[in-house]
Design a protein around this motif. Structure first.
Motif, PDB file in Angstrom:
ATOM      1  N   LEU A   1       0.822  -1.211   0.000  1.00 17.87           N
ATOM      2  CA  LEU A   1       0.000   0.000   0.000  1.00 17.87           C
ATOM      3  C   LEU A   1       0.858   1.265   0.000  1.00 17.87           C
ATOM      4  O   LEU A   1       0.578   2.217  -0.729  1.00 17.87           O
ATOM      5  CB  LEU A   1      -0.916  -0.005   1.224  1.00 17.87           C
ATOM      6  CG  LEU A   1      -2.039  -1.047   1.237  1.00 17.87           C
ATOM      7  CD1 LEU A   1      -2.610  -1.193   2.647  1.00 17.87           C
ATOM      8  CD2 LEU A   1      -3.130  -0.684   0.261  1.00 17.87           C
ATOM      9  N   SER A   2       1.906   1.278   0.808  1.00 14.88           N
ATOM     10  CA  SER A   2       2.720   2.480   0.951  1.00 14.88           C
ATOM     11  C   SER A   2       3.533   2.795  -0.299  1.00 14.88           C
ATOM     12  O   SER A   2       3.742   3.960  -0.631  1.00 14.88           O
ATOM     13  CB  SER A   2       3.671   2.339   2.150  1.00 14.88           C
ATOM     14  OG  SER A   2       2.954   2.218   3.355  1.00 14.88           O
ATOM     15  N   VAL A   3       4.011   1.762  -0.984  1.00 17.45           N
ATOM     16  CA  VAL A   3       4.762   1.998  -2.215  1.00 17.45           C
ATOM     17  C   VAL A   3       3.818   2.495  -3.311  1.00 17.45           C
ATOM     18  O   VAL A   3       4.160   3.377  -4.102  1.00 17.45           O
ATOM     19  CB  VAL A   3       5.493   0.720  -2.660  1.00 17.45           C
ATOM     20  CG1 VAL A   3       6.099   0.899  -4.049  1.00 17.45           C
ATOM     21  CG2 VAL A   3       6.591   0.373  -1.660  1.00 17.45           C
ATOM     22  N   ALA A   4       2.608   1.954  -3.342  1.00 11.41           N
ATOM     23  CA  ALA A   4       1.631   2.394  -4.343  1.00 11.41           C
ATOM     24  C   ALA A   4       1.122   3.795  -4.047  1.00 11.41           C
ATOM     25  O   ALA A   4       0.912   4.596  -4.962  1.00 11.41           O
ATOM     26  CB  ALA A   4       0.451   1.412  -4.387  1.00 11.41           C
ATOM     27  N   MET A   5       0.949   4.106  -2.758  1.00  9.57           N
ATOM     28  CA  MET A   5       0.390   5.399  -2.350  1.00  9.57           C
ATOM     29  C   MET A   5       1.125   5.923  -1.126  1.00  9.57           C
ATOM     30  O   MET A   5       0.661   5.771   0.001  1.00  9.57           O
ATOM     31  CB  MET A   5      -1.102   5.246  -2.036  1.00  9.57           C
ATOM     32  CG  MET A   5      -1.960   4.893  -3.219  1.00  9.57           C
ATOM     33  SD  MET A   5      -3.646   4.394  -2.722  1.00  9.57           S
ATOM     34  CE  MET A   5      -3.301   2.790  -2.005  1.00  9.57           C
ATOM     35  N   PRO A   6       2.307   6.531  -1.299  1.00 12.73           N
ATOM     36  CA  PRO A   6       3.073   7.040  -0.154  1.00 12.73           C
ATOM     37  C   PRO A   6       2.517   8.368   0.354  1.00 12.73           C
ATOM     38  O   PRO A   6       2.929   9.439  -0.063  1.00 12.73           O
ATOM     39  CB  PRO A   6       4.484   7.206  -0.740  1.00 12.73           C
ATOM     40  CG  PRO A   6       4.260   7.455  -2.190  1.00 12.73           C
ATOM     41  CD  PRO A   6       3.019   6.700  -2.577  1.00 12.73           C
ATOM     42  N   VAL A   7       1.535   8.303   1.252  1.00 12.06           N
ATOM     43  CA  VAL A   7       0.896   9.495   1.794  1.00 12.06           C
ATOM     44  C   VAL A   7       1.032   9.493   3.313  1.00 12.06           C
ATOM     45  O   VAL A   7       1.131   8.442   3.939  1.00 12.06           O
ATOM     46  CB  VAL A   7      -0.600   9.566   1.397  1.00 12.06           C
ATOM     47  CG1 VAL A   7      -0.741   9.780  -0.095  1.00 12.06           C
ATOM     48  CG2 VAL A   7      -1.335   8.296   1.826  1.00 12.06           C
ATOM     49  N   SER A   8       1.011  10.677   3.915  1.00 12.26           N
ATOM     50  CA  SER A   8       1.193  10.788   5.364  1.00 12.26           C
ATOM     51  C   SER A   8       0.037  10.185   6.148  1.00 12.26           C
ATOM     52  O   SER A   8       0.199   9.805   7.304  1.00 12.26           O
ATOM     53  CB  SER A   8       1.377  12.260   5.759  1.00 12.26           C
ATOM     54  OG  SER A   8       2.612  12.744   5.285  1.00 12.26           O
ATOM     55  N   GLY A   9      -1.132  10.105   5.531  1.00 11.61           N
ATOM     56  CA  GLY A   9      -2.273   9.513   6.212  1.00 11.61           C
ATOM     57  C   GLY A   9      -2.168   8.015   6.356  1.00 11.61           C
ATOM     58  O   GLY A   9      -2.838   7.411   7.192  1.00 11.61           O
ATOM     59  N   SER A  10      -1.312   7.396   5.535  1.00  7.39           N
ATOM     60  CA  SER A  10      -1.049   5.965   5.589  1.00  7.39           C
ATOM     61  C   SER A  10      -2.337   5.148   5.655  1.00  7.39           C
ATOM     62  O   SER A  10      -3.239   5.334   4.852  1.00  7.39           O
ATOM     63  CB  SER A  10      -0.135   5.654   6.781  1.00  7.39           C
ATOM     64  OG  SER A  10       0.308   4.317   6.761  1.00  7.39           O
ATOM     65  N   PHE A  11      -2.445   4.260   6.650  1.00  6.23           N
ATOM     66  CA  PHE A  11      -3.548   3.301   6.665  1.00  6.23           C
ATOM     67  C   PHE A  11      -4.909   3.968   6.866  1.00  6.23           C
ATOM     68  O   PHE A  11      -5.936   3.394   6.503  1.00  6.23           O
ATOM     69  CB  PHE A  11      -3.324   2.225   7.732  1.00  6.23           C
ATOM     70  CG  PHE A  11      -2.985   2.751   9.088  1.00  6.23           C
ATOM     71  CD1 PHE A  11      -3.978   3.111   9.978  1.00  6.23           C
ATOM     72  CD2 PHE A  11      -1.670   2.882   9.475  1.00  6.23           C
ATOM     73  CE1 PHE A  11      -3.666   3.590  11.225  1.00  6.23           C
ATOM     74  CE2 PHE A  11      -1.342   3.361  10.735  1.00  6.23           C
ATOM     75  CZ  PHE A  11      -2.341   3.717  11.613  1.00  6.23           C
ATOM     76  N   GLN A  12      -4.940   5.190   7.435  1.00  5.21           N
ATOM     77  CA  GLN A  12      -6.223   5.882   7.548  1.00  5.21           C
ATOM     78  C   GLN A  12      -6.734   6.259   6.151  1.00  5.21           C
ATOM     79  O   GLN A  12      -7.922   6.109   5.845  1.00  5.21           O
ATOM     80  CB  GLN A  12      -6.059   7.136   8.415  1.00  5.21           C
ATOM     81  CG  GLN A  12      -7.350   7.904   8.666  1.00  5.21           C
ATOM     82  CD  GLN A  12      -7.670   8.922   7.579  1.00  5.21           C
ATOM     83  OE1 GLN A  12      -6.766   9.458   6.927  1.00  5.21           O
ATOM     84  NE2 GLN A  12      -8.952   9.173   7.362  1.00  5.21           N
ATOM     85  N   THR A  13      -5.821   6.739   5.305  1.00  2.57           N
ATOM     86  CA  THR A  13      -6.188   7.081   3.937  1.00  2.57           C
ATOM     87  C   THR A  13      -6.598   5.838   3.156  1.00  2.57           C
ATOM     88  O   THR A  13      -7.580   5.856   2.401  1.00  2.57           O
ATOM     89  CB  THR A  13      -5.008   7.770   3.224  1.00  2.57           C
ATOM     90  OG1 THR A  13      -4.661   8.957   3.941  1.00  2.57           O
ATOM     91  CG2 THR A  13      -5.361   8.135   1.801  1.00  2.57           C
ATOM     92  N   TYR A  14      -5.857   4.738   3.333  1.00  2.33           N
ATOM     93  CA  TYR A  14      -6.179   3.507   2.617  1.00  2.33           C
ATOM     94  C   TYR A  14      -7.534   2.961   3.059  1.00  2.33           C
ATOM     95  O   TYR A  14      -8.329   2.484   2.246  1.00  2.33           O
ATOM     96  CB  TYR A  14      -5.096   2.450   2.862  1.00  2.33           C
ATOM     97  CG  TYR A  14      -3.686   2.931   2.644  1.00  2.33           C
ATOM     98  CD1 TYR A  14      -3.386   3.857   1.646  1.00  2.33           C
ATOM     99  CD2 TYR A  14      -2.639   2.483   3.450  1.00  2.33           C
ATOM    100  CE1 TYR A  14      -2.091   4.305   1.459  1.00  2.33           C
ATOM    101  CE2 TYR A  14      -1.339   2.924   3.268  1.00  2.33           C
ATOM    102  CZ  TYR A  14      -1.071   3.843   2.272  1.00  2.33           C
ATOM    103  OH  TYR A  14       0.210   4.298   2.090  1.00  2.33           O
TER     104      TYR A  14
END
Length: 478
Positions: free
Chosen positions: A70-83
């Motif tokens: 998930l993080s490599v596909a979408m490196p965002v500060s919200g991390s698992f909350q965003t996912y």
């Protein structure tokens, strides 16, 4: 004042690979390890304790594999909350984000209070509140200056903890197998403590209960996902950092517990005193209690430092997604969400105040929420990975194009999801941990109600807008 949607400043990608690695590795090495390992050995016995850490490490490994994809596909500060918001549902993402944020805010208060109490060993006449203020001001300064300052400070804190563990392993291993003399002419124990009371001296039930403590001691490694949003070249650095973190964390944890179990009988291991202190004292290391007092103090400051960073970025993410005030998404010229930082620090201060004014009620409830937040986060990571991969394939994506893939999909992610759920459910069987389920469940339901009757009604949360933004940064594969 600029809001989250019209500001000119953005988060700065200034974390290097070494920062990511040390933040994640150091995140799991806290007081839960330096103190909780003694409880695990006392309850489960030497062999049971090692099994507990191996199983807990395996669950961590599976969870980090899911987080890596998930993080490599979408490196965002919200991390698992965003996912979670994107792939499971905004109401669930809203509840998880706020629970995780509050958990870290309370943890900052707890760690600062514990650090102040530790200082009384050297300064017995000094008030605890004075040290609390000093430490809170220190971690605030490290976070407020810049993300690079935070990363460098956490690199230093984690480095001290890791160096201490390495030295402990060398000295303890040499004493356990007779390479150096022990205090008062004691004989090297070798493996005698492993066979003195049988495989599981308190039964299999005790082994299962210790799994809760062990699993919590590994939590903090998920910080690597939150830090991904401010790291350089996350596609290359994240996979490497995750793999190194998992194996080295397992190495440090399991080998340290194995050597402690070799050195001291099960009855001497507990939570009243760090087992590391007991072992070093039995070897005859001078000032062993003072040495470990300093190491545990560093661990407390490290957890507070990382916790303030994680909570601030989670609150910033909630603001960016319309789930908190736009004011909390404001970023200053140094790339710091300063309003989110101040609010988090304020809640930590109120939590610390509750430890004095309502220690047996409010503070206990807050601590219960803090213990549950990270576990819920791990569950959301594994569930989000399953939903992410399913959506990716359904929309015509080629799995081969993913730069980091969780192997043996969907088997391993399902095992990770079930294992994390079992750990959470197991809280109900431990009277000392049961309050976490009561408080966490109430908080979660309250968040759902707030979202559906206030946020969903009064605000138009647009997931497509977020996807367009992420695609514009060329950080998504969807």
């Amino acid at each position: 004042m600029k809001t989250a949607k019209n500001q000119t400043h953005e988060l700065k990608r200034s974390m290097k690979a070494r920062h990511l690695f040390m933040i994640s590795l150091g995140g799991g090495i806290g007081t839960g390890f330096f103190l909780g390992s003694g409880y695990t050995i006392h309850q489960a016995g030497p062999t049971g304790a090692i099994l507990s850490y191996l199983v807990g490490g395996f669950v961590m490994y599976l969870t980090m594999l899911c987080l890596g994809e998930l993080s490599v596909a979408m490196p965002v500060s919200g991390s698992f909350q965003t996912y979670t918001t994107k792939f499971i549902g905004p109401a669930t993402g809203f509840a998880i984000g706020w629970l995780y944020w509050l958990g870290w805010a309370v943890t900052i208060a707890l760690e600062s209070l514990s650090a102040g109490q530790l200082m009384q060993r050297w300064f017995p006449e000094s008030p605890v509140w004075m040290w609390c203020l000093i430490f809170i001001f220190l971690i605030f300064s490290l976070n407020a200056l810049s993300v690079k300052t935070f990363a460098e400070s956490e690199f230093l804190f984690s480095g001290i903890k890791i160096l201490a563990i390495i030295l402990f392993i060398i000295v303890c291993g040499a004493a356990a197998f007779g390479l150096i003399n022990m205090k008062d002419g004691q004989q090297a124990p070798f493996f005698s403590h492993f066979f003195s009371e049988g495989l599981f001296p308190n039964g299999v039930t005790a082994l299962l209960i210790t799994m809760i403590t062990v699993n919590f001691s590994f939590q903090g490694t998920e910080l690597i996902g939150i830090a991904a949003g401010e790291s350089e070249n996350p596609e290359k650095t994240l996979p490497k950092a995750i793999k190194q973190t998992v194996w080295r964390t397992l190495f440090f944890f399991v080998l340290s517990v194995f050597l402690i179990a070799c050195m001291i009988p099960r009855e001497q291991a507990g939570i009243a005193e760090s087992p590391f202190v007991v072992v070093l004292d039995s070897i005859g290391v001078p000032y062993s209690a003072d040495i470990m007092n300093f190491i545990i103090l560093i661990a407390l400051l490290s957890v507070s430092n990382s916790g303030l960073y994680a909570a601030t970025r989670m609150l910033y993410s909630l603001s960016k997604e319309g789930m908190a005030s736009p004011m909390l998404g404001k970023i200053n010229s140094r790339g710091v969400p300063i309003n989110a930082l101040l609010i988090t620090l304020g809640i930590a201060g109120l939590s610390l105040l509750s430890s004095v004014l309502a220690a047996k009620t409010v503070f206990v409830w807050l601590l219960s929420l803090a213990g549950l937040g990270a576990q819920i986060g791990w569950i959301s990571i594994t569930a989000s990975q399953l939903a992410f991969r399913r959506k990716y394939i359904r929309e015509g994506g080629d799995v081969a194009d993913l730069k980091f893939k969780t192997p043996f999909y969907p088997f391993l992610p399902i095992v990770a999801l079930i294992s994390n759920c079992i750990v959470m459910i197991s809280l109900a069987f431990d009277p000392t941990q049961r309050m976490a389920l009561y408080c966490g469940g109430t908080f979660f339901i309250s968040c759902y109600i707030i979202y559906h009757f206030k946020l969903k009604k009064n605000q138009r949360y647009n997931l497509n807008e977020q996807e367009v933004q992420l695609n514009s940064d060329k950080k998504m594969v969807i």
